[in-house]
Design an enzyme around this catalytic site. Structure first.
Site, PDB file in Angstrom:
ATOM      1  N   ASP A  87       0.864  -1.175   0.000  1.00  0.00           N
ATOM      2  CA  ASP A  87       0.000   0.000   0.000  1.00  0.00           C
ATOM      3  C   ASP A  87       0.908   1.235   0.000  1.00  0.00           C
ATOM      4  OD1 ASP A  87      -2.566   1.300   0.249  1.00  0.00           O
ATOM      5  OD2 ASP A  87      -1.962   1.821   2.286  1.00  0.00           O
ATOM      6  N   ASP A  94      -1.682  -0.931   6.602  1.00  0.00           N
ATOM      7  CA  ASP A  94      -1.644  -0.422   7.972  1.00  0.00           C
ATOM      8  C   ASP A  94      -2.486  -1.233   8.934  1.00  0.00           C
ATOM      9  OD1 ASP A  94      -4.224   0.295   7.433  1.00  0.00           O
ATOM     10  OD2 ASP A  94      -3.850   2.449   7.346  1.00  0.00           O
TER      11      ASP A  94
END
Length: 794
Positions: free
Chosen positions: A495, A689
């Site tokens: 990401d 995350d």
């Protein structure tokens, strides 16, 4: 015919009466089942005929309907296991119990983790079942208490070993007569002298083998104790028989093997002592983590500062922390200002400034100011406690590669006993016809050279050391299966925001006036997106007024819309503007320029009219390019996944050396992109995350959460990287490869040892005491090889 049985099952996931009615209806359609499902208590009361349907059938039916069956999880310390046959048998019996979903018994950690239905079983029932098998179990104790128990156990083993060695030494001397013709005092060859020395070793020091063998045989199992008891007893009682023959014939020269039984027991005890000592070193990572915890806290009670043990701190307590002290528990600052070294959690070496309302993490170090804090998480709820729990679970779990060894261990002892009996028969009939002594000695060698311990320890010890070594470097594997699968990866998806970049974007360009900035900042104030935070920070820094919004809506992947004091505000992508019929084609070149330079450019419209651009840039992490290069060198195909447009994404990707970019992806589409890569035949890791990337993390073969080690990140992923250091990802792959290589070495030598040792012994090429020594040291060699993982270069 068996009477009906009544059970109560906890059901999770019911939201309305339709749910409970559906479960009840489906259960009542099963043969001989009568069920009532109560939505309020979330319980199903079920009466059924055990001959027609099982508890497992009922719970499976509930789960197939899309609901959950309430399960508890308990961890026990298991006492009395001596080899893999023990752990395999306990695990097998527990898994057969009605109400047990899964039981995992680990020989290396001497523990059992059991997931069970509390409606059908209690912890006492599980302990009782383990005790009936001849072992003991108690709820997992505090790690420090267990360490003390281990030290006491080692001390007792050492004492028994020394006594056994002292008694066996004179008997060992008698072997020198047979081996080298050495002259020794006549008394040493006296059968009654040897009997006096061998008997305490056989029946006092070695009594543990008889007890273990009896308990296992009584419950229909067999373990290493059976082999040792059989082998040493055969040598001892044959020697006793030969000794009695001298009573009727003083001139008779007895064939004694007292030294064989005594030396065998001594060598096996020595091997067990070394093995236990080595196993205690495999948990060094947990010990290091425990040492990080604060032992005391300075609590404010009735206006006075009182030092109390950390266990006595409760949520809501106000604590005083002085410079140089550890933050005792998780909480937030209520008074004072300081900087805190959070490197043990985040990996960030620079101390973090902490002001009022700032969160602080337990066990981090207060650097230069006295603060007062309020405790929000204590005991097992703190961030460090969560990390320790993850490491413990990983060390106690089994990797899939262990399955074959477990299956073999379950049948190992009976097969070896069968081979020993067959060896005895072949020798006494064909090899040395009528020579009972030669046949017996060969059979004893077969019994004592076989070692199920090495098979049982091959995988768990490597998992313990490997996961511990990873934890010391800030890499948390959630279980042995994840540690095993990580080495198979050949593609990795990163990401962008917060993973490749720092996740703290800043406004680089704003093309409208301060009035528009006030409206945009007011609108973005309600958003939690990092880009929104950057805009609000920019406006605050410039002293621009920020108002409350009357209406706010976030449109994932596209932007926001809001009403500020009756003014309609739009901030977002071209698509957002097009959807609201706002023409932005005139500024396309300007947008492209921002995006080509790696900025995320957002368009602004006020009351339906285009008013300007806000460009935000997120800087790349210093080590990102180096880490990505290492991943590529490991053979991984690296992808970058982002919601940014193609040009911005490619600009960032170029900075860090990524060739494969997946841009303009909405949060809900991330998981689909992972599936597409998997369809290409790739084993994929997703790095995010751990919060908004949760679906993608779950879909990936390995989900890697990169963050501060919060419980959200740990829960979402298979692997958690503490802090934001991307270089830990190739290190995680390195430790996985090293651990799997180590496991394969252990399994190879464990299988090779038994495959070669048993035939060699059966051919009569090994004396029993040499076979015993080989057996004793085989498990030691496996544990020692596992400990080499502590020196893996990361």
């Amino acid at each position: 015919m068996e009477e009906s049985k009544n059970i109560t099952v906890g059901v999770t996931g019911m939201t309305c009466a339709a749910c409970s009615n559906r479960i009840e209806k489906v259960l009542n359609k099963m043969e001989s089942v009568e069920a009532q499902v109560n939505l309020t208590t979330e319980k199903a009361s079920v009466s059924f005929n055990p001959e027609a349907v099982s508890v497992h059938d009922i719970t499976s039916k509930i789960e197939k309907l899309g609901y959950g069956v309430q399960m508890d999880k308990v961890e026990f310390d298991v006492v009395g296991m001596t080899c893999a046959a023990c752990s395999t048998r306990i695990e097998k019996v527990l898994n057969k119990q009605a109400g047990v979903k899964q039981a995992n018994v680990n020989l290396a950690t001497e523990s059992a983790a059991i997931e069970f239905n509390p409606s059908l079983l209690s912890e006492a029932d599980l302990i009782d079942k383990i005790q009936k098998l001849g072992y003991d179990a108690k709820r997992k104790t505090d790690k420090s208490d267990k360490q003390t128990e281990k030290e006491e156990q080692l001390q007792k083993m050492k004492q028994k070993l020394m006594i056994s060695a002292i008694l066996a030494l004179p008997l060992f001397v008698t072997m020198l007569v047979h081996l080298a013709g050495v002259k020794i005092p006549e008394i040493f060859m006296n059968p009654w002298f040897q009997l006096v020395l061998a008997t305490p070793v056989q029946f006092i020091i070695g009594w543990q083998f008889y007890v273990g063998a009896y308990k296992n045989l009584r419950n229909g199992g067999a373990n290493m104790d059976v082999l040792v008891a059989l082998g040493t007893s055969a040598a001892y009682f044959y020697s006793l028989y030969e000794s009695f023959k001298t009573i009727g014939d003083p001139a008779y020269m007895p064939h004694l093997y007292f030294e064989t039984s005594a030396i065998l027991i001594t060598l096996i005890l020595f091997g067990k002592y070394l093995e236990t000592s080595a196993k205690s070193r495999t948990t060094v990572a947990i010990s290091k983590l425990l040492n990080l915890q604060a032992k005391q806290a300075r609590v404010l009670r009735n206006g006075n500062e009182t030092m109390v043990p950390i266990e006595e701190v409760v949520v809501g307590d106000h604590l005083v922390v002085k410079p140089g002290e550890k933050i005792p528990v998780d909480g937030f600052v209520v008074k004072g200002r300081t900087s805190v070294d959070e490197s043990m959690i985040t990996g960030e070496s620079i101390p973090i400034e902490k002001d009022i309302n700032a969160t602080v993490i337990g066990s981090t170090i207060n650097k230069n100011g006295t603060i007062e804090m309020e405790a929000t998480k204590v005991g097992k709820d703190t961030a460090l406690a969560s990390i320790i729990k993850v490491v413990e679970d990983a060390q106690g779990s089994k990797a899939p590669i262990q399955r074959l060894a477990d299956v073999i261990s379950g049948y190992f002892v009976p097969i070896v006993v069968g081979i020993a009996v067959l060896t005895f028969v072949i020798w006494i009939i064909f090899v040395t016809p009528g020579d009972f002594e030669a046949a017996l000695v060969t059979a004893i060698a077969v019994l004592v050279i076989a070692c199920p311990c090495a098979l049982g320890l091959a995988t768990p010890t490597s998992i313990m050391v490997g996961s511990g070594r990873a934890a010391e470097n800030g890499i948390l594997f959630k279980g042995g299966e994840h540690l095993e699968r990580t080495h198979q990866l050949n593609a990795i998806v990163l990401d962008k925001t917060g993973t490749i970049t720092k996740g703290k974007p800043e406004v680089t360009h704003f093309t409208a006036d301060d009035q528009v900035l006030s409206l945009v900042a007011s609108a973005e104030k309600s958003s939690e997106h990092p880009l929104a935070e950057a805009i609000v920070a920019y406006a605050t820094e410039k002293g621009i007024a920020i108002d409350e919004t009357d209406e706010f809506q976030a449109i994932p992947g596209h932007g926001i819309l809001a009403n500020v004091a009756g003014i309609h505000v739009l901030v977002g992508t071209r698509k957002l503007m097009n959807d609201h019929n706002i023409t932005v084609t005139d500024i396309e070149e300007e947008l492209i320029e921002y995006e080509t330079n790696g900025n995320t450019a957002m368009l602004i419209a006020v009351d339906g009219e285009y008013r300007g651009i806000v460009a935000v840039a997120d800087t790349v992490k210093e080590t990102a390019a180096e880490a990505i290069k290492e991943m590529q060198n490991q053979g991984l195909k690296v992808y970058m996944l982002t919601g940014d447009n193609e040009r911005t994404a490619k600009a960032i990707a170029k900075q860090v050396g990524i060739d494969h970019v997946i841009a303009q992806v909405l949060p809900e589409q991330k998981a689909d992109k992972i599936k597409e890569i998997q369809l290409l035949g790739k084993k994929v890791a997703m790095v995010g995350d751990g919060v908004n990337d949760a679906p993608a993390l779950a879909v990936a073969d390995i989900g890697i959460a990169i963050g501060t080690g919060t419980e959200v990140a740990i829960e979402a992923a298979d692997v958690t990287i503490l802090g934001g250091e991307l270089l830990l990802i190739p290190k995680a792959i390195t430790i996985s490869k090293a651990t799997i290589k180590n496991i394969r070495q252990n399994l190879f030598w464990a299988f090779a040892y038994n495959s070669a040792g048993i035939p060699i012994a059966a051919l009569g090429l090994l004396a029993p005491w040499i076979a015993g020594a080989a057996m004793a040291f085989s498990s030691v060699s496996v544990v020692s090889n596992s400990l080499r993982l502590k020196r893996v270069k990361l």
